[in-house]
Design an enzyme around this catalytic site. Sequence first.
Site, mmCIF file in Angstrom:
data_model
loop_
_atom_site.group_PDB
_atom_site.id
_atom_site.type_symbol
_atom_site.label_atom_id
_atom_site.label_comp_id
_atom_site.label_asym_id
_atom_site.label_seq_id
_atom_site.Cartn_x
_atom_site.Cartn_y
_atom_site.Cartn_z
ATOM 1 N N ASP A 99 0.839 -1.191 0.000
ATOM 2 C CA ASP A 99 0.000 0.000 0.000
ATOM 3 C C ASP A 99 0.877 1.245 0.000
ATOM 4 O O ASP A 99 2.018 1.225 0.484
ATOM 5 C CB ASP A 99 -0.901 0.019 1.236
ATOM 6 C CG ASP A 99 -1.865 -1.156 1.258
ATOM 7 O OD1 ASP A 99 -2.225 -1.631 0.177
ATOM 8 O OD2 ASP A 99 -2.228 -1.589 2.364
ATOM 9 N N LYS A 100 0.334 2.341 -0.496
ATOM 10 C CA LYS A 100 1.102 3.582 -0.606
ATOM 11 C C LYS A 100 1.700 3.996 0.728
ATOM 12 O O LYS A 100 2.844 4.454 0.806
ATOM 13 C CB LYS A 100 0.205 4.694 -1.158
ATOM 14 C CG LYS A 100 0.936 5.988 -1.434
ATOM 15 C CD LYS A 100 0.029 7.001 -2.125
ATOM 16 C CE LYS A 100 0.788 8.279 -2.462
ATOM 17 N NZ LYS A 100 -0.068 9.259 -3.172
#
Length: 233
Positions: A99-100
């Site tokens: 995930d970012k």
Amino acid sequence: MRLNQYISSSGFCSRRQAERYITAEKVLVNGEIAPHVYFVEDHDEVEVDGHKITHASQAIYIMLNKPSGITCTASPDITDNIIDFVSHPERIFPVGRLDKETEGLILLTNDGSIVNDLMKEENKQEKEYIVTVDKNITEAFIADLSNGVDIYNPRKKGYSRTNPCPIIQLDDDTFRITLSQGLNRQIRRMCRRFQYTVTHLERVRIKHIELGSLERGQWRNLTSEEIEGLKGK
């Protein structure tokens, strides 16, 4: 070499994505739409969605300690994408994603042949994470996470049961968890199920490859021993 394998081994994309391009008739061989089953010869010219496919002189395998804010995509249209961040001279792509906002270990390569082995859930490849949450951890919380949790799976548009997994508490609000699944935002959803919010998430191991002392934002080539283990040799 089969067409999908030829495309993935060039580093352009994974074998699965190559299949999608072929099905969508976006692959040309010698200027004509490629059939779904085709074996590439030395003289063939292959294009995917307007990009000529060429093979790098050697396979590339690197590991990155991804910082927060970097998106795990090869798309040049996405700001702060991982390819621009690494700025490798050869065409490479990330194996899987973080995930970012998640930090830590991610692999990048131009060898599409390793992707299926690492990503298919049935292969049960271990991935280890250090997780910090927003309040004190209880024994019941650790036990419930370890036994498996029903979480919403947006890909299936329904609930999925996470596999039982080993968890070690490190301090009042931090634990180490080892997963063999790759459900969307799995750890964050598991914690939220028990009213805990993840405040920091870092992947520290994929299979036998450990993040070790690699500094955040830095990358290095895998060693020959790490590459052999990656290929199951």
